[in-house]
Design an enzyme around this catalytic site. Structure first.
Site, PDB file in Angstrom:
ATOM      1  N   GLY A   9      61.896  28.614   8.874  1.00  0.00           N
ATOM      2  CA  GLY A   9      61.926  28.642  10.337  1.00  0.00           C
ATOM      3  C   GLY A   9      61.582  30.060  10.774  1.00  0.00           C
ATOM      4  N   ALA A  10      60.378  30.205  11.324  1.00  0.00           N
ATOM      5  CA  ALA A  10      59.924  31.545  11.739  1.00  0.00           C
ATOM      6  C   ALA A  10      59.998  31.682  13.256  1.00  0.00           C
ATOM      7  CB  ALA A  10      58.498  31.797  11.241  1.00  0.00           C
ATOM      8  N   GLY A  11      60.973  30.991  13.844  1.00  0.00           N
ATOM      9  CA  GLY A  11      61.184  31.112  15.298  1.00  0.00           C
ATOM     10  C   GLY A  11      61.953  32.386  15.598  1.00  0.00           C
ATOM     11  N   GLY A  14      64.870  33.115  12.865  1.00  0.00           N
ATOM     12  CA  GLY A  14      64.278  33.368  11.547  1.00  0.00           C
ATOM     13  C   GLY A  14      63.521  34.688  11.515  1.00  0.00           C
ATOM     14  N   ASP A  33      57.274  28.275   8.018  1.00  0.00           N
ATOM     15  CA  ASP A  33      57.403  27.448   9.225  1.00  0.00           C
ATOM     16  C   ASP A  33      56.355  26.351   9.161  1.00  0.00           C
ATOM     17  OD1 ASP A  33      58.896  28.150  12.166  1.00  0.00           O
ATOM     18  OD2 ASP A  33      57.276  26.664  12.258  1.00  0.00           O
ATOM     19  N   ARG A  82      69.286  25.323  21.359  1.00  0.00           N
ATOM     20  CA  ARG A  82      69.877  24.761  22.581  1.00  0.00           C
ATOM     21  C   ARG A  82      69.145  25.182  23.844  1.00  0.00           C
ATOM     22  NH1 ARG A  82      76.036  25.809  23.536  1.00  0.00           N
ATOM     23  NH2 ARG A  82      75.720  27.751  22.410  1.00  0.00           N
ATOM     24  N   VAL A 118      71.851  28.281   9.092  1.00  0.00           N
ATOM     25  CA  VAL A 118      71.967  28.882  10.430  1.00  0.00           C
ATOM     26  C   VAL A 118      71.775  27.817  11.514  1.00  0.00           C
ATOM     27  CG1 VAL A 118      71.008  30.649  11.980  1.00  0.00           C
ATOM     28  CG2 VAL A 118      71.078  31.074   9.519  1.00  0.00           C
ATOM     29  N   ARG A 151      80.636  38.974  18.171  1.00  0.00           N
ATOM     30  CA  ARG A 151      80.760  38.819  19.628  1.00  0.00           C
ATOM     31  C   ARG A 151      82.159  39.243  20.092  1.00  0.00           C
ATOM     32  NH1 ARG A 151      77.238  33.219  19.762  1.00  0.00           N
ATOM     33  NH2 ARG A 151      75.267  34.260  20.185  1.00  0.00           N
ATOM     34  N   HIS A 175      82.035  26.583  14.883  1.00  0.00           N
ATOM     35  CA  HIS A 175      81.111  27.341  15.736  1.00  0.00           C
ATOM     36  C   HIS A 175      80.851  26.484  16.971  1.00  0.00           C
ATOM     37  CE1 HIS A 175      78.151  30.215  16.826  1.00  0.00           C
ATOM     38  NE2 HIS A 175      77.126  29.429  16.651  1.00  0.00           N
TER      39      HIS A 175
HETATM   40  N1  APR Z   1      60.187  23.270   8.528  1.00  0.00           N
HETATM   41  C1  APR Z   1      60.046  24.566   8.836  1.00  0.00           C
HETATM   42  N2  APR Z   1      60.203  25.028  10.084  1.00  0.00           N
HETATM   43  C2  APR Z   1      60.504  24.152  11.041  1.00  0.00           C
HETATM   44  C3  APR Z   1      60.663  22.767  10.787  1.00  0.00           C
HETATM   45  C4  APR Z   1      60.494  22.330   9.451  1.00  0.00           C
HETATM   46  N3  APR Z   1      60.631  21.056   9.107  1.00  0.00           N
HETATM   47  N4  APR Z   1      60.959  22.157  11.946  1.00  0.00           N
HETATM   48  C5  APR Z   1      60.987  23.098  12.907  1.00  0.00           C
HETATM   49  N5  APR Z   1      60.723  24.312  12.355  1.00  0.00           N
HETATM   50  C6  APR Z   1      60.608  25.607  13.017  1.00  0.00           C
HETATM   51  C7  APR Z   1      59.929  25.550  14.370  1.00  0.00           C
HETATM   52  O1  APR Z   1      58.516  25.433  14.236  1.00  0.00           O
HETATM   53  C8  APR Z   1      60.355  26.872  14.983  1.00  0.00           C
HETATM   54  O2  APR Z   1      59.406  27.911  14.752  1.00  0.00           O
HETATM   55  O3  APR Z   1      61.887  26.145  13.310  1.00  0.00           O
HETATM   56  C9  APR Z   1      61.674  27.191  14.258  1.00  0.00           C
HETATM   57  C10 APR Z   1      62.865  27.258  15.184  1.00  0.00           C
HETATM   58  O4  APR Z   1      62.687  28.366  15.998  1.00  0.00           O
HETATM   59  P1  APR Z   1      63.132  28.439  17.524  1.00  0.00           P
HETATM   60  O5  APR Z   1      62.702  27.213  18.226  1.00  0.00           O
HETATM   61  O6  APR Z   1      62.706  29.766  18.036  1.00  0.00           O
HETATM   62  O7  APR Z   1      64.725  28.349  17.451  1.00  0.00           O
HETATM   63  P2  APR Z   1      65.723  29.549  17.093  1.00  0.00           P
HETATM   64  O8  APR Z   1      66.177  30.187  18.348  1.00  0.00           O
HETATM   65  O9  APR Z   1      65.146  30.381  16.022  1.00  0.00           O
HETATM   66  O10 APR Z   1      66.965  28.708  16.535  1.00  0.00           O
HETATM   67  C11 APR Z   1      66.876  28.039  15.301  1.00  0.00           C
HETATM   68  O11 APR Z   1      69.168  28.441  14.754  1.00  0.00           O
HETATM   69  O12 APR Z   1      70.878  29.392  16.026  1.00  0.00           O
HETATM   70  C12 APR Z   1      70.294  28.204  15.584  1.00  0.00           C
HETATM   71  O13 APR Z   1      70.763  26.644  17.406  1.00  0.00           O
HETATM   72  C13 APR Z   1      69.759  27.373  16.752  1.00  0.00           C
HETATM   73  O14 APR Z   1      69.421  25.386  15.455  1.00  0.00           O
HETATM   74  C14 APR Z   1      68.770  26.487  16.040  1.00  0.00           C
HETATM   75  C15 APR Z   1      68.224  27.415  14.948  1.00  0.00           C
END
Ligand code: APR
Length: 311
Positions: A9-11, A14, A33, A82, A118, A151, A175
């Protein structure tokens, strides 16, 4: 050779986690990702920051899992975040599906890894990952209690006008709404906050800690917190690869500790190369233990939703 940590997950979370790991020089980092170009682009950007921030570790991005092979830690942040009005529990089915794919690949390519979860809802996803992976319980843990404690430390430091480094916060439980901040065991310069603050001040801090994530979601409007969550995950992954044996509150599988069984919940744990090397049993009193058991029951109920086939 440096150990390898993969971040799935490179959001937002990540990327922050990967970047903090690179800055700390703890390990080679692989970012994965499903979105084409996203992990590669972010990895390149982070690598180029090395010249400015003084680190020289390898950060790579990939859309597949081959590059994650033989990771010591796989940090899983893949999933939905969320939006305002959503609880962490609203994410359950969608994120459980994503988890299945991600954990399957993590197990295939890094059978000896520690999985650090996470993705929310955290306690449920940690339990789910443990079941899917078939790993021993010490090798699957969740991140959030360290974040919740960070926090609470911030809120105490603000209220007491104390340096955050002098503040310790004990946060256990789930959490979410059933988080269990423990004021009696939270200190400023070693002194319990119950001796330093009024019950009203303490209640405010407990409430702000419990709602810490929601406050940020409401401000951001399009996603959830990521700086502190990413940093917390990086700190835990670092403690594991460096075999630090340090106590960090983590979401762990309980087998009778605190009188709680077969549920993943936030408790203090010693982290080292083998993941959770020891669960610390604090002497909780009165309401503290009641609240922890209540959190355990609620998480278990939510976890059970995933055992029922979903259409
Ligand atoms: N494999 C790899 N990456 C994936 C997959 C998958 N099957 N499905 C979704 N993703 C990637 C998305 O493409 C996105 O880049 O996961 C990433 C999630 O990033 P964000 O939408 O930016 O979410 P983020 O704020 O990073 O939160 C991720 O962590 O804190 C928790 O509640 C939050 O469950 C959420 C997670």
């Amino acid at each position: 050779m440096k150990p390898k940590i993969s971040v799935i997950g490179a959001g937002n979370v990540g990327a922050q986690c990967a970047y903090r790991l690179a800055q700390r020089g703890a390990a080679e980092v692989v970012l994965v990702d499903v979105v084409e170009g996203l992990p590669q682009g972010k990895a390149l950007d982070m690598s180029q920051a090395g010249a400015l921030d003084g680190f020289d570790v390898r950060v790579t991005g990939s859309n597949g899992y081959e590059a994650t092979g033989d990771s010591q830690v796989v940090v899983i942040t893949a999933g939905l975040a969320r939006k305002p009005g959503m609880s962490r529990d609203d994410l359950i089915h969608k994120n459980a599906e994503i988890m299945k794919v991600v954990v399957g690949n993590a197990v295939k390519y890094s059978p000896g890894a520690v999985l650090l979860i996470v993705t929310n809802p955290l306690d449920v996803m940690t339990y789910h990952a443990l079941r899917i992976s078939g790993f021993p319980a010490n090798r699957v843990l969740g991140m959030a209690p360290l974040l919740d404690a960070a926090r609470m430390r911030y809120f105490i430091a603000q209220a007491m006008k104390a340096p955050i480094s002098q503040v310790y916060a004990e946060v256990m439980g789930s959490h979410g709404d059933l988080m269990v901040p423990v004021p009696r065991l939270s200190t400023v310069n070693g002194k319990p906050i119950t001796e330093l603050m009024t019950p009203e001040q303490i209640k405010l801090i407990v409430d702000k800690t419990t709602n810490g994530g929601a406050e940020i979601v409401n401000l951001l409007k399009t996603g959830s917190a990521y700086y502190a969550p990413g940093s917390a995950a990086a700190r835990m992954a670092e403690a594991i690869v460096k075999d630090e044996k340090i106590i960090i509150n983590s979401c762990c599988y309980l087998t009778g500790q605190y009188g709680i069984k077969d549920v993943c919940l936030g408790v203090p744990a010693r982290l080292g190369r083998n993941g959770v090397e020891e669960i610390i049993e604090l002497e909780l009193i009165g309401e503290e233990l009641v609240k922890l058991k209540k959190a355990a029951a609620a998480v278990k109920e939510l976890t059970n939703i995933l055992l029922i086939p979903h259409t």
